[in-house]
Design a protein around this motif. Structure first.
Motif, PDB file in Angstrom:
ATOM      1  N   UNK A 194       0.832  -1.208   0.000  1.00 18.01           N
ATOM      2  CA  UNK A 194       0.000   0.000   0.000  1.00 18.01           C
ATOM      3  C   UNK A 194       0.864   1.255   0.000  1.00 18.01           C
ATOM      4  N   UNK A 195       0.235   2.355  -0.412  1.00 13.24           N
ATOM      5  CA  UNK A 195       0.883   3.657  -0.451  1.00 13.24           C
ATOM      6  C   UNK A 195      -0.155   4.714  -0.117  1.00 13.24           C
ATOM      7  N   UNK A 196       0.223   5.680   0.716  1.00  7.21           N
ATOM      8  CA  UNK A 196      -0.695   6.732   1.157  1.00  7.21           C
ATOM      9  C   UNK A 196      -0.005   8.081   1.017  1.00  7.21           C
ATOM     10  N   UNK A 197      -0.714   9.058   0.494  1.00 10.19           N
ATOM     11  CA  UNK A 197      -0.248  10.447   0.471  1.00 10.19           C
ATOM     12  C   UNK A 197      -1.288  11.288   1.197  1.00 10.19           C
ATOM     13  N   UNK A 198      -0.858  12.035   2.195  1.00  6.31           N
ATOM     14  CA  UNK A 198      -1.786  12.818   3.006  1.00  6.31           C
ATOM     15  C   UNK A 198      -1.276  14.262   3.142  1.00  6.31           C
ATOM     16  N   UNK A 199      -2.192  15.166   3.399  1.00  5.74           N
ATOM     17  CA  UNK A 199      -1.826  16.545   3.702  1.00  5.74           C
ATOM     18  C   UNK A 199      -2.838  17.094   4.696  1.00  5.74           C
ATOM     19  N   UNK A 200      -2.405  18.085   5.460  1.00  6.78           N
ATOM     20  CA  UNK A 200      -3.245  18.642   6.522  1.00  6.78           C
ATOM     21  C   UNK A 200      -2.893  20.112   6.673  1.00  6.78           C
ATOM     22  N   UNK A 201      -3.914  20.968   6.807  1.00  8.89           N
ATOM     23  CA  UNK A 201      -3.704  22.379   7.101  1.00  8.89           C
ATOM     24  C   UNK A 201      -4.610  22.783   8.250  1.00  8.89           C
ATOM     25  N   UNK A 202      -4.200  23.813   8.979  1.00  6.62           N
ATOM     26  CA  UNK A 202      -4.980  24.243  10.138  1.00  6.62           C
ATOM     27  C   UNK A 202      -4.656  25.696  10.453  1.00  6.62           C
ATOM     28  N   UNK A 203      -5.679  26.480  10.655  1.00 12.37           N
ATOM     29  CA  UNK A 203      -5.503  27.872  11.061  1.00 12.37           C
ATOM     30  C   UNK A 203      -6.066  28.024  12.470  1.00 12.37           C
ATOM     31  N   UNK A 204      -5.210  28.454  13.385  1.00  7.95           N
ATOM     32  CA  UNK A 204      -5.611  28.688  14.773  1.00  7.95           C
ATOM     33  C   UNK A 204      -5.971  30.161  14.923  1.00  7.95           C
ATOM     34  N   UNK A 205      -7.165  30.417  15.461  1.00  5.48           N
ATOM     35  CA  UNK A 205      -7.641  31.787  15.660  1.00  5.48           C
ATOM     36  C   UNK A 205      -7.584  32.125  17.142  1.00  5.48           C
ATOM     37  N   UNK A 206      -7.020  33.264  17.473  1.00  4.89           N
ATOM     38  CA  UNK A 206      -6.913  33.708  18.862  1.00  4.89           C
ATOM     39  C   UNK A 206      -8.297  33.886  19.468  1.00  4.89           C
ATOM     40  N   UNK A 207      -8.453  33.434  20.721  1.00  4.62           N
ATOM     41  CA  UNK A 207      -9.740  33.598  21.408  1.00  4.62           C
ATOM     42  C   UNK A 207      -9.848  34.950  22.110  1.00  4.62           C
ATOM     43  N   UNK A 208      -8.877  35.807  21.903  1.00  3.38           N
ATOM     44  CA  UNK A 208      -8.945  37.167  22.464  1.00  3.38           C
ATOM     45  C   UNK A 208      -9.085  38.221  21.367  1.00  3.38           C
TER      46      UNK A 208
END
Length: 680
Positions: free
Chosen positions: A297-311
């Motif tokens: 098997x072979x897997x290609x993955x990607x992930x992005x994330x934007x963290x927003x300040x709670x203040x």
């Protein structure tokens, strides 16, 4: 390490073998079979379960149980087995994907999966983070799910410190030539899925797709909402091609290519996460005198994330790319020893590599303050042998596994806004051997009573995320730890299976599992944690199952009572005797089904999860939650049916996060309705 172009070539090759090769292979096999007066049976599955599989605490959920849930999501279906849990209670619409680690028996501690999840034999965990891409798994395409609680030493056994979940794909007999469904809920969210499963010669293919989207529900309580608060919107899609063809009357080739995309918004406007994946696999299964199973098997993955300040409610971190690759394979042989013995010999290989690219932002101006690149590579080579010995009413089993593991190329680089490198760490490589074993017995005292017992050990490598990547869930910062060692499970269990009458089956298991060097997020100062190996997480408990069939009525129940504690000393001594974060003492599920006529199906599912702690120091509590779900399918004729689903019918408030009083909530009452069509 495979690059993206190599992966694309592999996808094309697998797709060609699946589509172009299937009819020709089937015809050739058919001619050979006709000449030898043999019947070809193509299953699309791996080798049969060994005789001693019943020595372990195993539950199988059939297709009907997987499909008939309130939400239509795989994690909802699997939670019918008490003790199954993700790190957080949120489902795959409203959780951060990186928190979707799966575990059993309260052996948690952080968001990484301690349960091995396989789809047709292929590991599903993300190569970088270790989470399971639950939104990419469509229950309507599955034939069954096998859940084994406890350690494993067979193929891909490394990582199964809390158990194994095997997902089995459905074929044309279950899917029909074509099927599809379209549902919408009372908020306007929609769920569309379809599949084609034609027979090609003596083989078959399955082409499938799913698309679900919606503005979602409020995860933030009304009293805590601000102008920047938004609902948990989501957009998910999956597409796949699976083909199965006979090469000879005893050998079949199975191929799969799939892709998925997942986008979610969490709490605040702009706090978006995305995950993408492309997978390919080939499996060759032989059921002759020498049984064998070869998988790649072979897997290609990607992930992005934007963290927003709670203040300031502006972005404070942009994790703009996390490309990762997982690849591996397995070879298992079953030589013809004797009628009483089933011997399994094999080897498997797994590798995971990836890099997270992040930019820290000034949460007021939006200016970049620093950039980071974080990554590495983990590998594991496993050798295993297991023998089942049938002695009349007694079946004995013993297995041994050796893992050669390596942690390599670990790196952490940080630069300032001007691009000047301020930190550059290259971590020393580490290698070693881990030895695991398991053994058990099943004694069939009669046709109605079976006693079983087993003992086992297992191991798990830390993920790239645990080793190298720090993260923040405001206001708590969690540091990575490149020196983390492997987790090591040692456990045993005894059980009793009863069938007092044909309509009733009961199961009871008592277990004692201890994970040494368990990785946990350890509080070391106010709002500061670090991933560390604590001495152990020790879980003892009782698991019970029941299934009753009375004509058109069915009742299925599952109960897990678990006492889990952290054993810690030295700098982590404050955790000693604490319950691991996010682990309840009590979990239970019961489903009442009714089939009043052919193709009619109605069910109610009651679930209870006990109180659990948000954090390792047991300061923030997530209250116990009891929910009621419903499912109904009403045939209209000609393969068309009305489908209704309901989540959380009593509209209970389910806490999924409590960070010093900052709350997230699970799904409120949600009612779905639509049509399902099946042809053939």
């Amino acid at each position: 390490m495979p690059d993206r172009s190599a992966f694309a070539v592999s996808l094309v090759a697998v797709a060609w073998s699946g589509l172009a090769g299937t009819p020709a292979l089937a015809d050739t096999a058919g001619d050979a079979a006709a000449g030898a007066d043999q019947t070809i049976v193509v299953t699309g599955r791996g080798l049969d379960l060994p005789p001693a599989a019943a020595a372990y605490d195993r539950v199988e959920l059939p297709r009907e149980r997987l499909e008939q849930t309130g939400s239509g999501r795989i994690e909802d279906a699997l939670s019918a087995v008490a003790g199954f849990q993700q790190f957080r209670r949120s489902d795959s619409r409203s959780a951060n994907p990186s928190a979707q680690g799966v575990t059993l028996r309260a052996l948690g501690g952080n968001a990484t999966s301690r349960t091995l999840v396989l789809l047709d034999g292929v590991p599903q965990a993300d190569p970088f983070f270790g989470y399971i891409p639950l939104s990419a798994i469509d229950p309507s395409l599955l034939s069954a799910a096998r859940i084994t609680r406890g350690g494993g030493t067979g193929g891909f056994g490394a990582g199964a410190v809390a158990g194994t979940i095997e997902l089995l794909s459905a074929g044309p007999d279950e899917l029909g030539v074509a099927q599809g469904s379209l549902l919408a809920d009372d908020r306007g969210d929609t769920d569309l899925s379809a599949s084609l499963a034609p027979r090609l010669g003596q083989g078959f293919a399955v082409v499938s797709g799913q698309w679900d989207r919606g503005e979602g529900f409020w995860t933030t309580p009304l009293s805590q909402r601000v102008p920047a608060s938004v609902k948990a919107a989501y957009r998910n899609w999956t597409a796949g091609l699976r083909s199965v063809a006979p090469l000879t009357p005893e050998i079949e080739l199975q191929a799969r290519v799939s892709a998925y995309g997942d986008k979610r918004t969490l709490r605040f406007a702009g706090a978006d996460t995305t995950s993408l994946g492309q997978d390919a696999s080939l499996r060759l299964v032989g059921r002759g005198r020498w049984g064998f199973e070869a998988l790649a098997y072979l897997q290609a993955r990607d992930f992005t994330n934007i963290v927003v300040s709670s203040t300031t409610f502006r972005p404070s971190l942009n994790q703009y790319a996390t490309p990762s690759t997982g690849w591996g394979g397995k070879l298992e042989l079953r030589p013809p020893v004797s009628a009483e013995h089933l011997l399994r010999l094999g080897a498997d290989w797994r590798a995971a590599s990836g890099t997270a690219f992040e930019a820290s932002l000034n949460a007021t101006t939006g200016a970049v303050t620093s950039r980071r690149a974080i990554g590495g590579r983990n590998t594991d080579l496993g050798l295993f042998a297991e023998d089942d010995w049938t002695l009349g009413v007694l079946v004995l089993t013993a297995g041994l596994r050796a893992d050669r593991w390596a942690v390599e190329d670990g790196n952490f680089t940080e630069s300032n806004a001007a691009g000047l490198v301020t930190t550059s760490n290259a971590y020393a490589p580490r290698t070693g051997w881990d030895l695991s074993a398991r053994g058990g017995a099943v004694l069939h005292l009669s046709q109605t009573i079976a006693l079983r017992g087993s003992a086992y050990t297992s191991t798990r490598q830390p993920t790239l995320n645990e080793l190298y990547r720090p993260f923040t869930v405001f206001p708590v910062v969690t540091r990575a730890n490149a020196a983390l060692g492997n987790e090591r499970l040692a456990g045993f269990e005894v059980g009793l299976d009863l069938t007092p009458i044909p309509a009733l089956t009961l199961g009871l298991t008592a277990f004692d599992n201890r994970v040494r060097h368990a990785i946990a997020n350890v509080t070391i100062a106010t709002n500061l944690r670090e991933r560390r190996n604590v001495d152990a997480i020790h879980a003892r408990g009782i698991e019970a199952t029941a299934a009753l069939r009375l004509g058109k009525v069915s009742l299925d129940g599952s109960l897990a009572l678990t006492d889990a504690k952290v054993e810690a000393s030295g700098t982590s001594a404050a955790l000693n005797g604490m319950r691991p974060a996010q682990t309840p003492k009590v979990a239970a599920s019961a489903t009442l089904g009714w089939h009043p006529a052919r193709n009619w199906a109605l069910s109610l599912t009651l679930k209870h999860v006990g109180a659990q702690y948000e954090d390792d120091l047991q300061t923030d509590v997530l209250p116990a939650a009891t929910t009621l779900d419903a499912h109904a399918e009403l045939p209209l004729g000609s393969g068309v049916a009305l489908v209704f689903r309901a989540e959380n019918l009593t509209d209970r408030m389910v806490f999924t996060r409590n960070q010093a009083g900052s709350i997230d909530l699970g799904a409120p009452r949600t009612v779905w309705g639509g049509l399902r069509v099946k042809i053939g």
